[in-house]
Design a protein around this motif. Structure first.
Motif, PDB file in Angstrom:
ATOM      1  N   ARG A  24      36.496  32.029  37.079  1.00 49.41           N
ATOM      2  CA  ARG A  24      35.386  31.127  37.377  1.00 49.41           C
ATOM      3  C   ARG A  24      34.042  31.827  37.159  1.00 49.41           C
ATOM      4  O   ARG A  24      33.108  31.239  36.630  1.00 49.41           O
ATOM      5  CB  ARG A  24      35.512  30.652  38.822  1.00 49.41           C
ATOM      6  CG  ARG A  24      34.573  29.566  39.184  1.00 49.41           C
ATOM      7  CD  ARG A  24      34.929  29.032  40.547  1.00 49.41           C
ATOM      8  NE  ARG A  24      33.930  28.062  40.942  1.00 49.41           N
ATOM      9  CZ  ARG A  24      33.600  27.808  42.182  1.00 49.41           C
ATOM     10  NH1 ARG A  24      34.200  28.423  43.157  1.00 49.41           N
ATOM     11  NH2 ARG A  24      32.698  26.919  42.460  1.00 49.41           N
ATOM     12  N   THR A  27      33.120  32.064  33.499  1.00 47.16           N
ATOM     13  CA  THR A  27      32.596  30.799  32.975  1.00 47.16           C
ATOM     14  C   THR A  27      31.130  30.655  33.325  1.00 47.16           C
ATOM     15  O   THR A  27      30.325  30.227  32.501  1.00 47.16           O
ATOM     16  CB  THR A  27      33.396  29.609  33.552  1.00 47.16           C
ATOM     17  OG1 THR A  27      34.781  29.789  33.239  1.00 47.16           O
ATOM     18  CG2 THR A  27      32.921  28.301  32.976  1.00 47.16           C
ATOM     19  N   ARG A  28      30.761  31.001  34.521  1.00 43.26           N
ATOM     20  CA  ARG A  28      29.354  30.908  34.930  1.00 43.26           C
ATOM     21  C   ARG A  28      28.479  31.827  34.103  1.00 43.26           C
ATOM     22  O   ARG A  28      27.352  31.493  33.776  1.00 43.26           O
ATOM     23  CB  ARG A  28      29.200  31.247  36.408  1.00 43.26           C
ATOM     24  CG  ARG A  28      29.631  30.126  37.307  1.00 43.26           C
ATOM     25  CD  ARG A  28      29.287  30.453  38.729  1.00 43.26           C
ATOM     26  NE  ARG A  28      29.671  29.357  39.603  1.00 43.26           N
ATOM     27  CZ  ARG A  28      29.669  29.426  40.896  1.00 43.26           C
ATOM     28  NH1 ARG A  28      29.299  30.523  41.493  1.00 43.26           N
ATOM     29  NH2 ARG A  28      30.037  28.390  41.631  1.00 43.26           N
TER      30      ARG A  28
END
Length: 50
Positions: A24, A27-28
């Motif tokens: 996650r 992705t950021r």
């Protein structure tokens, strides 16, 4: 469930969460790329139309 089973379950859940959070955060980082300013867009448009 005995204490050993609960401990194993807790550890596996923590490992799963850690791997999820790592993907996650990657992705950021990709989404954090700076966007083009209006001036950059204008220059690109001018160069494209040359």
């Amino acid at each position: 469930m005995n204490e050993k089973d609960v401990t194993n379950l807790y550890r596996s859940l923590m490992n799963s969460r850690e791997s999820f959070m790592q993907t996650r955060s990657r992705t950021r980082e990709r989404l954090a790329e700076p966007r083009m300013t209006p001036r950059d867009l204008e220059l690109r448009e001018c160069m494209r139309n040359r």
